[in-house]
Motif scaffolding. Structure first.
Motif, PDB file in Angstrom:
ATOM      1  N   LEU A 168       0.798  -1.213   0.000  1.00 52.99           N
ATOM      2  CA  LEU A 168       0.000   0.000   0.000  1.00 52.99           C
ATOM      3  C   LEU A 168       0.836   1.271   0.000  1.00 52.99           C
ATOM      4  O   LEU A 168       0.286   2.360   0.145  1.00 52.99           O
ATOM      5  CB  LEU A 168      -0.947  -0.011   1.208  1.00 52.99           C
ATOM      6  N   LYS A 169       2.132   1.136  -0.163  1.00 46.35           N
ATOM      7  CA  LYS A 169       2.976   2.329  -0.231  1.00 46.35           C
ATOM      8  C   LYS A 169       2.961   2.876  -1.644  1.00 46.35           C
ATOM      9  O   LYS A 169       3.336   2.207  -2.596  1.00 46.35           O
ATOM     10  CB  LYS A 169       4.408   2.004   0.185  1.00 46.35           C
ATOM     11  N   ILE A 170       2.523   4.115  -1.769  1.00 49.97           N
ATOM     12  CA  ILE A 170       2.439   4.757  -3.081  1.00 49.97           C
ATOM     13  C   ILE A 170       3.710   5.558  -3.330  1.00 49.97           C
ATOM     14  O   ILE A 170       4.163   6.313  -2.477  1.00 49.97           O
ATOM     15  CB  ILE A 170       1.210   5.677  -3.159  1.00 49.97           C
ATOM     16  N   HIS A 171       4.278   5.392  -4.499  1.00 51.83           N
ATOM     17  CA  HIS A 171       5.493   6.116  -4.866  1.00 51.83           C
ATOM     18  C   HIS A 171       5.109   7.342  -5.690  1.00 51.83           C
ATOM     19  O   HIS A 171       4.589   7.219  -6.800  1.00 51.83           O
ATOM     20  CB  HIS A 171       6.423   5.202  -5.673  1.00 51.83           C
ATOM     21  N   TRP A 172       5.361   8.521  -5.130  1.00 56.35           N
ATOM     22  CA  TRP A 172       5.098   9.772  -5.834  1.00 56.35           C
ATOM     23  C   TRP A 172       6.388  10.224  -6.494  1.00 56.35           C
ATOM     24  O   TRP A 172       7.388  10.446  -5.822  1.00 56.35           O
ATOM     25  CB  TRP A 172       4.583  10.828  -4.852  1.00 56.35           C
ATOM     26  N   ARG A 173       6.349  10.386  -7.802  1.00 56.75           N
ATOM     27  CA  ARG A 173       7.562  10.692  -8.545  1.00 56.75           C
ATOM     28  C   ARG A 173       7.393  12.012  -9.297  1.00 56.75           C
ATOM     29  O   ARG A 173       6.575  12.117 -10.215  1.00 56.75           O
ATOM     30  CB  ARG A 173       7.892   9.552  -9.513  1.00 56.75           C
ATOM     31  N   MET A 174       8.159  12.998  -8.881  1.00 56.63           N
ATOM     32  CA  MET A 174       8.171  14.289  -9.560  1.00 56.63           C
ATOM     33  C   MET A 174       9.120  14.203 -10.754  1.00 56.63           C
ATOM     34  O   MET A 174      10.314  13.908 -10.582  1.00 56.63           O
ATOM     35  CB  MET A 174       8.627  15.392  -8.612  1.00 56.63           C
ATOM     36  N   LEU A 175       8.609  14.429 -11.948  1.00 56.43           N
ATOM     37  CA  LEU A 175       9.424  14.390 -13.147  1.00 56.43           C
ATOM     38  C   LEU A 175       9.908  15.797 -13.490  1.00 56.43           C
ATOM     39  O   LEU A 175       9.130  16.753 -13.468  1.00 56.43           O
ATOM     40  CB  LEU A 175       8.619  13.824 -14.319  1.00 56.43           C
TER      41      LEU A 175
END
Length: 239
Positions: A168-175
């Protein structure tokens, strides 16, 4: 092409199923079209219809891995006033799109009078963000983040594709992406980001995804995407 002078607005119908909901009318004010034609601020109706046409473009491709969310259902006002409805809508859209083997779910998101491009990849626990006015401290204080955690939990509980393989860990990736120079440009940047992803990068992402740096888009490129979309909009709705 000039706009009719006898009306101030008109309605564009979103077909049933286009954004994984029942469809319905979008009220478009002529002032908002004039702003598009003159490189002004872009209203949510303009970005919603742009997203709808981008979805139609994808449907003509031999291979398409993109689905689209309705910007009007997940903007800041919708999340504040009807959070349960927004969460249910997003979860339903994720379930349907993943069942169709469309790993990327795209949406322009409106928050704090600013447009941001999000694309959700539930089977990878990831959300990618392209913000043309990215905070210098790189903090991701986006309202949709809090609600997407609840969406993703609901998605896994309801047996979304690949859900058993996920934590349930969501990876938020700023491009890293080009940064706007003025306040009115964000909608055009987001249109540029979305169009480029759909037409050039969806088949190979994240491999070979370019890092264009943070310099502002050259004005000729900004006017190119504005002009292209304005012509499509006018040809489609003012024949």
């Amino acid at each position: 092409m000039k706009l009719p002078k006898d009306r101030r607005s008109f309605v564009v119908e979103v077909p049933q199923g286009e954004f994984y909901h029942d469809g319905g009318p979008i009220l478009v004010h002529y002032n908002d079209i004039n702003l598009l034609l003159t490189c002004g601020w872009l209203d949510i109706s303009i970005l919603t219809i742009f997203t709808m046409h981008l979805s139609k473009l994808c449907s003509t491709m031999e291979q398409n891995f993109c689905a689209f969310l309705d910007p009007g259902c997940i903007n800041e006002a919708s999340l504040d006033m009807a959070p349960k409805q927004a969460i249910d809508y997003m979860c339903s859209a994720l379930l349907q799109s993943q069942a169709q083997e469309k790993p990327f779910v795209l949406a322009p998101v409106f928050q704090d009078k600013h447009w941001i491009f999000f694309f959700f990849c539930p089977r990878k626990n990831s959300v990618f963000v392209m913000d043309p006015n990215q905070p210098k401290d790189n903090k991701t204080n986006y309202k949709i983040m809090k609600y997407y955690k609840r969406v993703f939990l609901k998605y896994t509980k309801e047996g979304g594709p690949h859900a058993k393989e996920l934590n349930l860990k969501i990876h938020w990736r700023m491009l890293k992406c080009q940064q706007q120079y003025l306040g009115w440009e964000c909608g055009y940047y987001v249109m540029k980001f979305m169009h480029s992803f759909v037409t050039r990068h969806q088949k190979t992402f994240p491999k070979n995804f370019p890092s264009p740096g943070v310099a502002p888009l050259p004005m000729d490129q900004l006017h190119e995407i504005r002009g292209m979309w304005a012509r499509v909009f006018m040809d489609e709705h003012f024949k």
